[in-house]
Design an enzyme around this catalytic site. Structure first.
Site, PDB file in Angstrom:
ATOM      1  N   CYS A 245       3.471   1.716   2.739  1.00 30.36           N
ATOM      2  CA  CYS A 245       4.745   1.016   2.560  1.00 30.36           C
ATOM      3  C   CYS A 245       5.714   1.885   1.756  1.00 30.36           C
ATOM      4  CB  CYS A 245       4.516  -0.306   1.825  1.00 30.36           C
ATOM      5  SG  CYS A 245       3.388  -1.441   2.632  1.00 30.36           S
TER       6      CYS A 245
ATOM      7  N   ASP B  45       7.970  28.492 -32.714  1.00 32.36           N
ATOM      8  CA  ASP B  45       9.089  28.716 -33.631  1.00 32.36           C
ATOM      9  C   ASP B  45       8.600  28.442 -35.056  1.00 32.36           C
ATOM     10  OD1 ASP B  45      11.893  28.973 -34.459  1.00 32.36           O
ATOM     11  OD2 ASP B  45      11.741  26.814 -34.819  1.00 32.36           O
TER      12      ASP B  45
ATOM     13  N   CYS C 208       0.847  -1.185   0.000  1.00 24.66           N
ATOM     14  CA  CYS C 208       0.000   0.000   0.000  1.00 24.66           C
ATOM     15  C   CYS C 208       0.885   1.237   0.000  1.00 24.66           C
ATOM     16  CB  CYS C 208      -0.941   0.017   1.211  1.00 24.66           C
ATOM     17  SG  CYS C 208      -0.102   0.234   2.782  1.00 24.66           S
TER      18      CYS C 208
END
Length: 762
Positions: A33, A454, A30
C-alpha cells in the site's frame, strides 16, 4: 489524523521555497500500500514523496503549482485517506498522533477475540478426529462463518477497495485465500460428500490426494484469520510502542506557565500563549516552560529527562535554560528567548520524526519488491493450481497448495524491517539525548574509522577555569583566593571571572574591594581588607617595582609551556602566588576517548589553539601526539577533513561551534554537540543533546546496533519468503500452518526491532 508542516524557524532545506509537508495516510495495511501511494504521488509534476508504512506518513516536497489539496486528492484517488495540514502546537505535542489510533486497536482486539474464541473449537475438531461427532462439520461451519465474515472484514474491505483501483495488496492475498477455503468448504458440504453424517476429517501437515468433495477447510479459513488478526494486532501494538519515545518526548513540555506582567502581578497561561520576551516564574519542582535566560534567582536544573544527564546543573542570572527541564532548587525568573516550534524540545521532536519518516537504500529495495510481490504471488498460486491439476494430483491437492501460496506470502515483513527498527532506535536515542537525523546516517556509522574532535566545547568545557594555585612558601592558598577573587569579582574579563568563580567555589563568600581599577591589557588593582592587591601579568607587578621570586617564575613558565594562562597575585608590595587559568578538560573526556578507541575509531584532535595547548589537552585525554592538528583556521578545518578522506579514511567529526559547521557537513558522519550553535546542529548527522563526549560513543554504538537490527530483519524477511513460497507451492504446507508462519514473520520483525529499547548508554 494530523500532519506536520514546517513551523516558525524550522529549516526545510533547498526545497523550502517550493513547499514540504508530512501527511498522515490512512487505510494502508501493508508495505505494498505504501509503495502504491508513493508511486502515485511521485508521478505528479514537481512532486517528490516518500511514504513510510510503519509511521503511516508521507513526506512530500512539491512545486508551486501543486497544492496540498492536490496531494490529498491523489492519495484519495489511490484508495487511501490523507489529512489537510494544520499548524503544529509544539512543544506540548497534544496534536501529534499515535502511529495507531486507540479506536483501531480496540476494533482489532474485538475481532481478534471473536476469531480466537470461535476458531479454536473449529481447529480442534479438524485436528483431533476423536472430537469429530456425527454432525461436527456443521457446527464448524456455524462457528467459522462469523470469523470469515465479521472478524476478517478488514481484509475483505481493503481487498475490495484496492480492487476498485486496479491494485492487489497483502489484503488481497488474505481475502482471496480465506474466502477460497471457506467457499470450497461450502461447496463440499452442500454439494459434495463432506456434509454426510459421521464424516471424519484427519488433520495432516502435508497434502494428500483425493477428489476433494469430502474435504472441508473451515479450520484453515478460521485459523488463518485468527493468526493474521493476532499478527496485525500485536504489530499495531508494537508500532505504538515503537513511537512511544517520540510521544513521551513531546509530553515533556510544560502545559502552563506563570507570566510576570510589567505591573508585577502574576498570570497563569497555557504555554502556547507565551511570547518571546515574556518573563515567567518557575518555582521549585516546576518545569521550565520554554527556552530562556535566567534574569533573577539561582537554582539547580535537572535535565535528565531531556539530556540523560543525572547531575543537576547550577544556574543563575544570565544562564540559559531549556524548556522541559525541571527546577530542582530555588525560585527563578526566566525571560523567554524561544517559544513553540523554535524551542530545543520542538527541534528534537522534529529531528526524531524526520528520521522516522526516512528510508534507507535497503528499505527502498524492499519496497520495490513489495510493489510487484502481490501480483507475482497470485500468478504463482495460479501456476501452482495448474501444475498440480496437470500432474493429476486431484482438485483438492491442487486447490490446497494454491491457497497455501496465497496465504503464506508476506510483504509486510519486508515493509516493516527498516522503519520499525529505525523508529525504536531513534526513539531510544532521543531518550538518551542522541538524535539521529535519518536512516542514511546508519550506513556511515558502520564505515567510520577516524573521529576528528574539536577541542573547545567538545573535549574541554569551552570556558576559562581556575585550575591551580601556586603560592610562595609561607602564604596560605585560601588567602590568595580570598584577596585575588575579591578583586577579580569586580571585573568582567573572562580570566577574571574564572578566578572569581574558582574562589567562590572554594570559599563561598568574598569581601568587597575598595578603590578597584582596571589596568587595560595588564590586570586589575585595588584594596581588599586593607591590603593593596595586584592581579595580572608580570609587567603589572614590575610597574610597581615588584620582582617575582624564582619559584613563582618557574611556576609561570611551566604553566605557559602547558598552554595555560599564568596570572600573578601580589599584595603589600610582594608577589605571593601564580594562578593557572585554562579551558579545562571535561572530566568525562578521557573515558570518552577510551570508548571511541574500543569502537575501533582513531581519535584526532583538531583545534585553532597553539601547539602547546593542543598537545597538553591531547596528553590529558589520551590522544597520540601525531594525531594532533593545531593552529588551524576555521575555514581550514574542512581541508583537514578532506585530507584525511583522501588518505582513504572514513571520517566522523564532532564539534559544537559555527566554525565547525562546514567540517561537520564535509565529514562522512557529523556529530554535533547540542550545547553548541544552531549552525553546528543543523550541519550534523547526529546531534548529542548532552555536552558529554561519551554520548558520541553511545551514538555510534546505537546507530550501529540499529543498522544491525535492520539487516537482521531484512535477512529473515527475505529468507522467510524465499523458503516458504516453494514449500507451499510444492504442497508441503497446510494452509493453517502457512497462515501461522506468515503472521509470525511480521511479529518477529517488530519484536526484534523492539529489542533496541533495551540499549543502555555506556
Amino acid at each position: 489524523m494530523t500532519v506536520h508542516t514546517a513551523g516558525p524557524g524550522e529549516e526545510t532545506g533547498a526545497g523550502a521555497a517550493e513547499g514540504q509537508v508530512v501527511l498522515v495516510i490512512g487505510g494502508m495495511t501493508c508495505a505494498s500500500c505504501a509503495a502504491r501511494v508513493e508511486k502515485k504521488l511521485n508521478r505528479m509534476d514537481g512532486v517528490t514523496a516518500t511514504v513510510n508504512y510503519a509511521t503511516e506518513k508521507a513526506r512530500v516536497s512539491h512545486g508551486e503549482g501543486v497544492t496540498v489539496q492536490d496531494l490529498i486528492a491523489t492519495v484519495e484517488a489511490t484508495g487511501y485517506t490523507a489529512q489537510e495540514p494544520a499548524p503544529p502546537t509544539l512543544p506540548a505535542g497534544e496534536d501529534t498522533p499515535a502511529p495507531t489510533a486507540p479506536d483501531e486497536l480496540r476494533s482489532l482486539r474485538e475481532r481478534l477475540v471473536t476469531a480466537v474464541v470461535l476458531s479454536v473449537p473449529v481447529a480442534a475438531m479438524a485436528m483431533v478426529p476423536a472430537l469429530q461427532f456425527e454432525y461436527w462439520q456443521w457446527l464448524s461451519l456455524t462457528l467459522a462463518a462469523p470469523v470469515v465474515t465479521y472478524a476478517a472484514w478488514p481484509f475483505h474491505r481493503a481487498a475490495f477497495t484496492n480492487a476498485r483501483h486496479g491494485a492487489a495488496t497483502m489484503d488481497t492475498l488474505i481475502s482471496v485465500g480465506t474466502s477460497a477455503a471457506f467457499l470450497w468448504s461450502l461447496w463440499a458440504l452442500f454439494f459434495g460428500t463432506a456434509g454426510t453424517p459421521g464424516m471424519t476429517h484427519p488433520f495432516e501437515l502435508t497434502i494428500t490426494r483425493s477428489d476433494g468433495a469430502g474435504n472441508i477447510y473451515l479450520e484453515a479459513a478460521a485459523g488463518v484469520t485468527a493468526f493474521l488478526l493476532a499478527g496485525r494486532y500485536f504489530e499495531a501494538r508494537a508500532k505504538r510502542k515503537a513511537g512511544a519515545a517520540l510521544r513521551a518526548l513531546l509530553d515533556l513540555g510544560a502545559k502552563d506557565v506563570t507570566v510576570l506582567r510589567p505591573d508585577g502581578h502574576e498570570e497563569k497561561l497555557p504555554v502556547e500563549e507565551l511570547a518571546v520576551g515574556d518573563r515567567f516564574l518557575v518555582r521549585p519542582g516546576e518545569k521550565i516552560a520554554t527556552d530562556g535566560t535566567v534574569v533573577e534567582g539561582t537554582s539547580a536544573m535537572d535535565a535528565s529527562m531531556l539530556t540523560g544527564e543525572s547531575v543537576p546543573v547550577e544556574v543563575g542570572a544570565g544562564d540559559a535554560v531549556t524548556g522541559a527541564t525541571l527546577n530542582a532548587g530555588g525560585r527563578l525568573v526566566v525571560e523567554a528567548t524561544r517559544v513553540g516550534a523554535d524551542t530545543q524540545l520542538a527541534r528534537m521532536a522534529r529531528l526524531v520524526e524526520d528520521a522516522q519518516n526516512g528510508k534507507a537504500s535497503a528499505q527502498r529495495l524492499a519496497d520495490r519488491i513489495s510493489a510487484v510481490f502481490v501480483p507475482a504471488v497470485i500468478a504463482l498460486a495460479l501456476a501452482t493450481l495448474g501444475f498440480w491439476l496437470g500432474n493429476g494430483a486431484g482438485l483438492t491437492a491442487a486447490f490446497t497448495a494454491a491457497v497455501a501460496v496465497l496465504i503464506i506470502a508476506c510483504p509486510c515483513a519486508l515493509g516493516l524491517a527498516t522503519p520499525t527498527a529505525l523508529m525504536v532506535g531513534t526513539g531510544r536515542g532521543a531518550q538518551l539525548g542522541i538524535l539521529i537525523k535519518g536512516p542514511e546516517v546508519l550506513e556511515s556509522t558502520r564505515r567510520v574509522d577516524t573521529v576528528v574532535l574539536d577541542k573547545t566545547g567538545t573535549i574541554t568545557t569551552g570556558r576559562m577555569t581556575l585550575l591551580a594555585v601556586h603560592p610562595v612558601a609561607g602564604t596560605d592558598e585560601a588567602e590568595v583566593l580570598r584577596l585575588a577573587g575579591a578583586l577579580e569579582h569586580s571585573s568582567e574579563h573572562p580570566i577574571a571571572r574564572a578566578v572569581a568563580d574558582g574562589a567562590l567555589e572554594k570559599l563561598g563568600t568574598l569581601p568587597a574591594p575598595d578603590d578597584f581599577a582596571n589596568v587595560p591589557g595588564l590586570g586589575v588593582q585595588g584594596v581588599v581588607d586593607g591590603h593593596a592587591v595586584l592581579v595580572g601579568r608580570e609587567r603589572l607587578l614590575k610597574e610597581w617595582e615588584m620582582e617575582p621570586p624564582a619559584d613563582l617564575g618557574r611556576a609561570r613558565e611551566a604553566a605557559e609551556a602547558a598552554g595555560r594562562t599564568a596570572v600573578l597575585v601580589a599584595w603589600d608590595g610582594e608577589a605571593r602566588a601564580v594562578l593557572e587559568i585554562a579551558d579545562a578538560v571535561k572530566e568525562t573526556s578521557p573515558e570518552a576517548i577510551r570508548r571511541l578507541r574500543t569502537l575501533g575509531l582513531r581519535p584526532v584532535l583538531l583545534t585553532g589553539d597553539n601547539e602547546a595547548v593542543a598537545r597538553s589537552v591531547a596528553h590529558e585525554v589520551g590522544i597520540a601526539p601525531e594525531d594532533v592538528v593545531a593552529e588551524v583556521l576555521p575555514q581550514d578545518k574542512v581541508d583537514v577533513i578532506k585530507r584525511l578522506q583522501a588518505e582513504g579514511r572514513s571520517v566522523a567529526m564532532v564539534g559544537d561551534g559555527v566554525n565547525d559547521a562546514a567540517a561537520l557537513a564535509q565529514a562522512d558522519l557529523g556529530l554535533a554537540m547540542g550545547t553548541g550553535t544552531d549552525a553546528a546542529i543543523e550541519a550534523g548527522d547526529l546531534t548529542l543533546v548532552r555536552g558529554d563526549l561519551r554520548a558520541a560513543a553511545d551514538a555510534i554504538r546505537l546507530a550501529r546496533r540499529t543498522l544491525g537490527t535492520i539487516r537482521t530483519n531484512l535477512f529473515w524477511a527475505f529468507a522467510y519468503n524465499i523458503a516458504a513460497l516453494p514449500l507451499a507451492a510444492a504442497g508441503l504446507l497446510n494452509p493453517m500452518i502457512a497462515g501461522a508462519a506468515m503472521a509470525f514473520s511480521s511479529v518477529f520483525v517488530v519484536g526484534n526491532s523492539l529489542r533496541l529499547r533495551t540499549f543502555r548508554a555506556g
